[in-house]
Design an enzyme around this catalytic site. Structure first.
Site, PDB file in Angstrom:
ATOM      1  CG  HIS A 202      18.100  -4.352  15.544  1.00 31.25           C
ATOM      2  ND1 HIS A 202      17.188  -3.852  15.461  1.00 31.25           N
ATOM      3  CD2 HIS A 202      17.869  -4.048  17.557  1.00 31.25           C
ATOM      4  CE1 HIS A 202      16.953  -2.629  16.277  1.00 31.25           C
ATOM      5  NE2 HIS A 202      17.058  -2.949  17.874  1.00 31.25           N
ATOM      6  CD  GLU A 444      -5.848   8.344   5.733  1.00 33.06           C
ATOM      7  OE1 GLU A 444      -5.224   7.182   5.659  1.00 33.06           O
ATOM      8  OE2 GLU A 444      -5.563   8.798   6.322  1.00 33.06           O
ATOM      9  CG  ASP A 468      -6.960   4.225   5.634  1.00 32.12           C
ATOM     10  OD1 ASP A 468      -7.340   2.887   6.174  1.00 32.12           O
ATOM     11  OD2 ASP A 468      -5.875   4.654   6.423  1.00 32.12           O
ATOM     12  CB  CYS A 515       2.323   8.484   1.661  1.00 33.40           C
ATOM     13  SG  CYS A 515       0.540   8.942   2.972  1.00 33.40           S
TER      14      CYS A 515
HETATM   15  C1  PEP Z   1      -2.628   5.110   4.092  1.00 34.29           C
HETATM   16  O1  PEP Z   1      -3.833   5.038   4.466  1.00 34.29           O
HETATM   17  O2  PEP Z   1      -2.971   4.649   2.403  1.00 34.29           O
HETATM   18  C2  PEP Z   1      -1.439   4.874   4.769  1.00 34.29           C
HETATM   19  C3  PEP Z   1      -0.126   5.691   3.896  1.00 34.29           C
HETATM   20  O3  PEP Z   1      -1.211   5.403   5.923  1.00 34.29           O
HETATM   21  P1  PEP Z   1      -1.710   3.859   6.968  1.00 34.29           P
HETATM   22  O4  PEP Z   1      -1.176   3.042   5.984  1.00 34.29           O
HETATM   23  O5  PEP Z   1      -0.668   3.991   8.320  1.00 34.29           O
HETATM   24  O6  PEP Z   1      -2.997   4.109   7.217  1.00 34.29           O
HETATM   25 MG    MG Z   2      -4.398   5.531   6.585  1.00 34.89          MG
END
Ligand code: PEP
Ligand code: MG
Length: 595
Positions: A202, A444, A468, A515
């Site tokens: 925090h 992914e 991934d 993402c």
């Molecule tokens: C990814 O695999 O790019 C992703 C965003 O998911 P995580 O990092 O939570 O596996």
């Molecule tokens: Mg992932």
């Protein structure tokens, strides 16, 4: 502080910890006495029991009063958003277990209040220490803060407030509680460094929201650095330089100036759209693990959440959260992010996100095992309750649902069947939800990339999880330092996969975003724009930098660069050419250091 003590620290002594809040501060250290308290446990006689219980209850009352005063003193709007941390501490002070157990130990085991409290706190700490997840483990620091305050009050010790400085200082402490951090006088305290703490404590979150550079996790800094030591704190990369030489001082002064110049400029981007010079509008959203990161996402201008990693709700607890608990968490985020959308990814456990309470099988190869959607499709009851919770939250704002680690069409069809089942149940119960809830998948796995044309017919959007995708495409464990050199986002195979995914999405007329960590790295923004990505979701502090790049380039520039990069054959060649191009366009970000 004597001259000889200062001389103990060699010139240009570098210490490396964790950069908890970016920025550079140059000044003198102030050693804050927040050392652990020594607790003296002593046996008591029957006649002392009542007095010890009353002393303990007085300390609880005084601690509450002090925290209420901290709350009342916070006027800064940004800080006020974090007052829930103080509320959490007040709640701990009201925790019946804490109070009752301590009183019981005083009475039953005839131990003084101090000793009894320590025993109760140790029990609490044990539970938190067994937690593997970094974020939740950090929550142990809340118990420590409250425990220290209580002990101090029991012992009648006063604690120096962080409002009493007559000059600018860099605070050096073993630890700082969120209450300490909230009281920080921003005019006087220009940075802080601590022995303990992680990036998600925090205190670190607060430092970031106050814009005070901070380095945490330095282990022994408070015992080796005397007060009054000249120091440079680089909260961006977690460096502390003690007794800097004139050359180091000049170097960091320049770095500080360019950092501040860039920060100021970046601030002006907050309200501006991420629109390219040829009019393409890109959505920049935040990745979220915990609902208390919402204010940070908002402060960086996130247009919604592109990835809510819901698995964090399931970690470090004996039983998974109920549908109701999940619904309340999702609803809170959705309402706070309105009118922007929130993309909730269903449970992604397994692999490196092992949750011992629910991942019951011991797998030889967990990254390729019962992970993510495979787990959910096996544990249907758990899956259904999550789907219902997400659907219910969709009645309170814009929600999108996203399934992780899809590797084939059959899998997404099963997911949609489960979703339809959950919808039917809710309809029968007259529980409202958004019937148009957009359904997306993470791309992914290599198979998902290769059949992205087929998958695109099944869903409303794709979001590429490069973390991934790179791991599986290049067969490189993302967490294994021995093969980290092979983890290459610019490998021609990755560029090819990304381009293919975008093309499939475009052809089917569905949305396509990213993402994974690649999305938040401005070096890649232009080439990803050239591929046709329309949405980037990232850790919120990365948003302004990516936006700054996107607003100064055109999609055509990106397409041209992509064509050029596609002619190259190794990741190193691609990286060299990309760095050269981005360095030419943005020398202040990617160029050679200004020193
Ligand atoms: C990814 O695999 O790019 C992703 C965003 O998911 P995580 O990092 O939570 O596996
Ligand atoms: Mg992932």
């Amino acid at each position: 502080m004597t001259a000889s003590e200062k001389a103990d620290i060699t010139q240009d002594t570098f210490l490396v910890g964790l950069g908890a809040s970016p920025g550079i501060s140059i000044g003198e250290t102030y050693l804050l006495n927040r050392a652990r308290l020594t607790v003296v446990e002593r046996p008591i006689v029957e006649a002392e029991v009542e007095k010890e219980v009353l002393t303990f209850l007085d300390a609880v009352r005084l601690s509450k009063k002090q925290l209420e005063e901290v709350k009342a003193g916070v006027t800064d709007r940004q800080l006020a958003e974090h007052l829930y941390i103080i509320d959490t501490h007040l709640l701990i002070l009201e925790d019946q277990m804490l109070i009752d157990d301590t009183i019981e130990i005083i009475k039953g085991e005839r131990v003084n209040a101090e000793g009894a409290l320590k025993r109760t706190l140790d029990r609490f700490r044990k539970v938190f220490d067994s937690i593997e997840d970094e974020y939740l483990r950090e929550r142990r620091s809340d118990i420590d803060s409250v425990g220290n305050r209580l002990l101090r009050n029991l012992k009648g010790e006063t604690q120096q407030a962080l409002t009493e400085f007559d000059r600018k200082v860099i605070i050096v402490a073993h630890d700082l509680s969120p209450a300490d951090t909230m009281q920080i006088d921003k005019e006087k305290i220009i940075a802080f460094v601590t022995d303990v703490g992680g990036r998600t404590s925090h205190t670190a979150i607060l430092a970031r929201s106050m814009g005070i550079p901070a380095v945490v996790g330095l282990e022994t800094v408070s015992s080796i650095v005397p007060g009054g030591t000249p120091a440079i704190i680089d909260g961006t990369n977690g460096t502390v330089i003690l007794n800097p030489s004139a050359d180091t001082f000049r170097e960091y002064l320049k770095k500080k100036q360019s950092f501040e110049y860039l920060e100021k400029e970046l601030l002006s981007y907050r309200e501006l759209p991420a629109e390219t010079t040829d009019g393409y509008r890109i959505a920049l959203r935040g990745n979220l693990e915990m609902s208390d990161e919402v204010p940070l996402a908002q402060s960086q201008g996130a247009e919604g959440i592109g990835l809510f990693r819901s698995e964090f709700l399931f970690m470090n607890r004996l039983l998974p959260p109920s549908e109701e608990e999940q619904f309340q968490s999702y609803r809170q985020i959705v309402e706070r992010m309105a009118p922007h959308p929130v993309t909730i990814r269903t449970l992604d456990v397994g692999g490196d996100k092992f949750v011992p309470e629910i991942n019951l099988t011991d797998e030889a190869n967990p990254a390729m095992g019962l992970r993510a959607i495979r787990f959910s499709l096996k544990e249907r009851r758990l899956f259904k309750s999550q789907l219902r919770a997400i659907l219910r939250a969709s009645a309170f704002g814009r929600v999108r649902i996203m399934f992780p680690m899809i590797s084939g069409v059959a899998e997404i069809r099963s997911c949609k069947e489960c979703l339809e089942g959950a919808k039917a149940e809710l309809s029968a119960q007259d529980i409202p939800f958004d019937p148009q809830l957009p359904v997306g998948i993470m791309i992914e796995t290599p198979s998902a990339a290769l059949i992205s044309d087929l998958l695109a017919r099944e869903v409303d959007f794709f979001s590429v999880g490069t973390n991934d995708l790179i791991q599986y495409c290049l067969a490189v464990d993302r967490g294994n330092e021995h093969v980290a050199y092979l983890y290459e986002p610019l490998h021609p195979a990755i560029l090819k996969a990304l381009e293919m995914i975008c093309a499939s999405a475009k052809k089917a007329g569905i949305g396509v975003g990213m993402c994974g960590e690649m999305a938040g790295e401005p070096l890649y923004s232009l080439v990803l724009l050239g591929m046709g990505f329309e949405e980037f979701s990232m850790n919120a502090p990365g948003i302004p930098r990516v936006k700054r790049v996107l607003r100064r380039v055109s999609r055509e520039d990106g397409e041209r660069l992509l064509e050029e990069l596609k002619q190259l054959t190794t990741a190193q060649e691609v990286a060299r050419r990309l760095e050269e191009e981005m360095g030419r366009r943005f020398p202040e970000i990617f160029g050679a250091p200004a020193i």
